[in-house]
Design a protein around this motif. Sequence first.
Motif, PDB file in Angstrom:
ATOM      1  N   ASN A 144       1.081   2.346 -12.415  1.00 25.67           N
ATOM      2  CA  ASN A 144       0.495   1.036 -13.068  1.00 25.67           C
ATOM      3  C   ASN A 144       1.720   0.061 -13.166  1.00 25.67           C
ATOM      4  OD1 ASN A 144      -1.961   1.951 -12.718  1.00 25.67           O
ATOM      5  ND2 ASN A 144      -2.190   2.840 -14.892  1.00 25.67           N
ATOM      6  N   ALA A 145       2.836   0.568 -13.783  1.00 24.51           N
ATOM      7  CA  ALA A 145       4.000  -0.230 -14.090  1.00 24.51           C
ATOM      8  C   ALA A 145       4.492  -0.686 -12.795  1.00 24.51           C
ATOM      9  CB  ALA A 145       4.720   0.519 -14.854  1.00 24.51           C
ATOM     10  N   PHE A 146       4.490   0.152 -11.688  1.00 25.82           N
ATOM     11  CA  PHE A 146       5.080  -0.274 -10.513  1.00 25.82           C
ATOM     12  C   PHE A 146       4.076  -1.318  -9.709  1.00 25.82           C
ATOM     13  CE2 PHE A 146       4.511   0.028  -5.770  1.00 25.82           C
ATOM     14  CZ  PHE A 146       6.025  -0.034  -5.581  1.00 25.82           C
ATOM     15  N   LEU A 147       3.142  -1.167  -9.969  1.00 23.57           N
ATOM     16  CA  LEU A 147       2.124  -2.360  -9.523  1.00 23.57           C
ATOM     17  C   LEU A 147       2.463  -3.743 -10.082  1.00 23.57           C
ATOM     18  CD1 LEU A 147      -0.225  -3.011  -7.259  1.00 23.57           C
ATOM     19  CD2 LEU A 147      -2.014  -2.673  -9.141  1.00 23.57           C
ATOM     20  N   PHE A 148       2.471  -3.711 -11.514  1.00 25.31           N
ATOM     21  CA  PHE A 148       2.780  -4.694 -12.287  1.00 25.31           C
ATOM     22  C   PHE A 148       4.050  -5.309 -11.869  1.00 25.31           C
ATOM     23  CE2 PHE A 148      -0.028  -4.771 -16.440  1.00 25.31           C
ATOM     24  CZ  PHE A 148      -1.087  -4.288 -15.694  1.00 25.31           C
ATOM     25  N   GLY A 149       5.026  -4.619 -11.632  1.00 23.93           N
ATOM     26  CA  GLY A 149       6.365  -5.269 -11.139  1.00 23.93           C
ATOM     27  C   GLY A 149       6.248  -5.673  -9.837  1.00 23.93           C
ATOM     28  N   LEU A 150       5.703  -5.193  -9.061  1.00 30.58           N
ATOM     29  CA  LEU A 150       5.286  -5.813  -7.705  1.00 30.58           C
ATOM     30  C   LEU A 150       4.464  -7.242  -7.760  1.00 30.58           C
ATOM     31  CD1 LEU A 150       5.883  -5.372  -4.643  1.00 30.58           C
ATOM     32  CD2 LEU A 150       3.413  -4.373  -4.675  1.00 30.58           C
ATOM     33  N   ILE A 151       3.545  -7.304  -8.534  1.00 31.78           N
ATOM     34  CA  ILE A 151       2.913  -8.458  -8.874  1.00 31.78           C
ATOM     35  C   ILE A 151       3.859  -9.693  -9.441  1.00 31.78           C
ATOM     36  CG2 ILE A 151       1.127  -9.609 -10.205  1.00 31.78           C
ATOM     37  CD1 ILE A 151      -0.579  -7.018  -9.973  1.00 31.78           C
ATOM     38  N   SER A 152       4.787  -9.082 -10.073  1.00 28.58           N
ATOM     39  CA  SER A 152       5.776 -10.086 -10.839  1.00 28.58           C
ATOM     40  C   SER A 152       6.819 -10.574 -10.277  1.00 28.58           C
ATOM     41  CB  SER A 152       6.229  -9.388 -12.234  1.00 28.58           C
ATOM     42  OG  SER A 152       5.205  -9.048 -13.322  1.00 28.58           O
ATOM     43  N   ASP A 153       7.174 -10.067  -8.971  1.00 25.35           N
ATOM     44  CA  ASP A 153       8.029 -10.289  -8.240  1.00 25.35           C
ATOM     45  C   ASP A 153       7.976 -11.326  -7.298  1.00 25.35           C
ATOM     46  OD1 ASP A 153      10.554  -9.905  -6.898  1.00 25.35           O
ATOM     47  OD2 ASP A 153      10.472  -8.087  -5.776  1.00 25.35           O
ATOM     48  N   TYR A 163     -10.069   1.770  -8.975  1.00 20.33           N
ATOM     49  CA  TYR A 163      -9.104   2.909  -8.793  1.00 20.33           C
ATOM     50  C   TYR A 163      -8.765   3.745 -10.039  1.00 20.33           C
ATOM     51  CZ  TYR A 163      -8.028   0.315  -4.971  1.00 20.33           C
ATOM     52  OH  TYR A 163      -7.979  -0.492  -3.665  1.00 20.33           O
ATOM     53  N   GLU A 164      -9.725   4.020 -10.905  1.00 21.20           N
ATOM     54  CA  GLU A 164      -9.822   5.034 -11.975  1.00 21.20           C
ATOM     55  C   GLU A 164      -8.856   4.741 -12.880  1.00 21.20           C
ATOM     56  OE1 GLU A 164     -10.204   8.804 -10.041  1.00 21.20           O
ATOM     57  OE2 GLU A 164     -12.398   8.329  -9.535  1.00 21.20           O
ATOM     58  N   SER A 165      -8.312   3.502 -12.917  1.00 19.49           N
ATOM     59  CA  SER A 165      -7.396   3.019 -13.962  1.00 19.49           C
ATOM     60  C   SER A 165      -5.853   3.764 -13.642  1.00 19.49           C
ATOM     61  CB  SER A 165      -7.385   3.445 -15.466  1.00 19.49           C
ATOM     62  OG  SER A 165      -8.593   2.954 -15.858  1.00 19.49           O
ATOM     63  N   ASN A 166      -5.431   4.134 -12.330  1.00 17.86           N
ATOM     64  CA  ASN A 166      -4.627   4.629 -11.674  1.00 17.86           C
ATOM     65  C   ASN A 166      -4.212   4.163 -10.348  1.00 17.86           C
ATOM     66  OD1 ASN A 166      -2.532   6.431 -10.868  1.00 17.86           O
ATOM     67  ND2 ASN A 166      -3.515   8.373 -11.505  1.00 17.86           N
ATOM     68  N   ALA A 167      -2.802   3.358 -10.371  1.00 19.46           N
ATOM     69  CA  ALA A 167      -2.521   2.531  -9.277  1.00 19.46           C
ATOM     70  C   ALA A 167      -2.470   3.628  -7.932  1.00 19.46           C
ATOM     71  CB  ALA A 167      -1.442   1.745  -9.293  1.00 19.46           C
ATOM     72  N   SER A 168      -1.964   4.953  -8.285  1.00 22.20           N
ATOM     73  CA  SER A 168      -1.668   5.866  -7.292  1.00 22.20           C
ATOM     74  C   SER A 168      -2.883   6.249  -6.337  1.00 22.20           C
ATOM     75  CB  SER A 168      -1.366   7.245  -8.070  1.00 22.20           C
ATOM     76  OG  SER A 168      -0.140   7.171  -8.781  1.00 22.20           O
ATOM     77  N   ASN A 169      -4.008   5.913  -7.002  1.00 19.57           N
ATOM     78  CA  ASN A 169      -5.380   6.072  -6.146  1.00 19.57           C
ATOM     79  C   ASN A 169      -5.349   4.921  -5.112  1.00 19.57           C
ATOM     80  OD1 ASN A 169      -6.561   8.193  -7.382  1.00 19.57           O
ATOM     81  ND2 ASN A 169      -7.188   6.878  -9.044  1.00 19.57           N
TER      82      ASN A 169
END
Length: 272
Positions: free
Chosen positions: A62-71, A138-144
């Motif tokens: 989820n943090a990875f996804l937030f980082g990608l959005i912020s980039d 995604y069931e609260s999990n970006a891995s999904n």
Amino acid sequence: MVATRTEVQEVQPISSHKNNYDLNFMRQKIFAYEKTIKDDFNIFKGDLLEREACSFVTSNMNAFLFGLISDSSVKAEIAWSLPYRLKERLHHFDLNKIANMDIDELTGIIKEKPALHRYPLNIAKYLKAAAELLISKYESNASNIWANGASAAEIVSRLEEFKGISHKKAALGSLLLVRDLGIDIKDKENINIAYDIHIRRICLRAGFCSQDTIEDVTMAGKRLLPEFPGRLTSSFWAIGRDICRPTNPLCSECPLDDVCEHNLSLGEDIHA
């Protein structure tokens, strides 16, 4: 550096190149340069991020996804540090709490000096929307997003559903998943070279493509390395940033000098 059999697979020549250089030779030049830069320009494996911030975005998807959005519109190290800094300020990284936050409150936390991003309101809106979508789909999990053998095309399409993630960033995200996080995506041929300002400039100047469009640059990457075009992103980005600069390019230092058309009048006015 000796290329593998996969790396020297024959492809359609780049017909625009006046000398019609052998693509295998061109790839070996690129792979040799890739080996020299190692992890210097890798946001996760280099020295750009502090250890805690890096560990957070590579272990929490989820943090990875937030980082990608912020980039966007800030240096990569600022963008990818944002999830960890935000967690520090919130004293949690609970998606439900973030999804239920007031936009003004979340904006204020991001805006608090030192600001976590150049555009705190936009990022607050994007992150709140991301938390909501992760919970609902995604069931609260970006891995999904990339679970169960999802193809590169499916991953890119799913990432594009998130506000703040363009096609360019979705392609970058899929590349980072494979290259840096060890996610097994079998159809790497569908992970494209990034449509980045440095990469666009190189493709035009070298004669890999004739127009600055995402379609032309993408096709150039596919012709150069059809089995994994995205692999070219790091090398081309590094060459574009430090060597093939908008003005006063250092052609004699460029690994592509021998295979470049030197259309140096092109690319000076490319913007993000």
